[in-house]
Design an enzyme around this catalytic site. Structure first.
Site, PDB file in Angstrom:
ATOM      1  CG  PHE A   8      -1.979  -0.968   1.301  1.00 18.80           C
ATOM      2  CD1 PHE A   8      -3.227  -0.711   0.763  1.00 18.80           C
ATOM      3  CD2 PHE A   8      -1.748  -2.197   1.900  1.00 18.80           C
ATOM      4  CE1 PHE A   8      -4.240  -1.660   0.815  1.00 18.80           C
ATOM      5  CE2 PHE A   8      -2.760  -3.160   1.955  1.00 18.80           C
ATOM      6  CZ  PHE A   8      -4.006  -2.880   1.419  1.00 18.80           C
ATOM      7  CG  ASP A   9       0.752   5.876  -1.711  1.00 23.14           C
ATOM      8  OD1 ASP A   9       1.919   6.220  -1.428  1.00 23.14           O
ATOM      9  OD2 ASP A   9      -0.195   6.668  -1.817  1.00 23.14           O
TER      10      ASP A   9
END
Length: 213
Positions: A8-9
């Site tokens: 995940f960003d």
């Protein structure tokens, strides 16, 4: 290939930092260029690293501008960030399903940790890759490849999820599938031009993606 990990960003994907980022840019740019920038102008600065952004705007003054940015940002961080719906509950369910979770961000590690603490999600992530860990930030594949290396997984076993072109491009540059998030401040249509394999309308969409592999 079975999905074993989700990368995940952070900003704009797991934690809504958009208002914080825009207000911080407005503060430092208003000091340096009075009246020349609007909040809308600052949208394009969401995603790239601070060094990339200030190299374009104020070449030769990057260090000073980054220092000013970080000072104001840290001071106002906790009051301006907000949570997206269902993020933590979805992450908890994914982890219980045996999915490895990782952060791959252009943010400094200490600020990732601060954001995770606000979310109450620190315990959910196996690893986090921040700007301190790499020489080249997204869209370079280095952060994604480093995450895979630390997780001990192949490119086929992970999906990168983010709200910005840099996230999708970094994933594809690393040979990894990408998912864009429709709650990106730039909108789903913006993300679609970078051809993510998936577009999430909500965090819970990840359940079907993981089950399908």
């Amino acid at each position: 290939m079975t999905v074993k990990a989700l990368l995940f960003d952070f900003d704009g994907t797991l934690l809504n930092t958009n208002e914080l980022i825009i207000q911080t840019f407005m503060h430092v740019l208003e000091e340096r260029f009075p009246g020349q920038y609007s909040p809308k102008d600052c949208l394009k600065f969401i995603g790239p690293s601070l060094k990339q952004t200030f190299s374009d705007i104020t070449p030769g003054e990057e260090d000073e501008m980054i220092a000013n940015y970080r000072t104001w940002n840290m001071l106002h961080h906790d009051e301006l960030v907000t949570e997206y719906p269902d993020v933590v509950s979805t992450l908890e369910q994914l982890k219980s399903m045996g999915i490895k979770l990782a952060i791959v961000s252009t943010k400094r590690n200490e600020m990732i940790d601060r954001g995770l603490s606000i979310l109450g999600a620190t315990h959910l992530f196996e690893i986090r890759i921040g700007s301190n860990d790499v020489k080249n930030v997204k869209p370079d594949p280095e952060p994604v490849l480093l995450a895979l290396e630390r997780l001990g997984l192949t490119k086929e076993e992970a999906i990168m999820i983010g709200d910005n072109s840099h996230d999708i491009e970094a994933a594809h540059n690393a040979g990894v599938r990408a998912a864009g998030v429709a709650w990106s401040i730039r909108g789903a249509q913006y993300l679609q031009q970078f051809n993510p394999e998936y577009l999430l309308q909500g965090m819970s969409d990840l359940f079907d993606i993981v089950k399908e592999g």
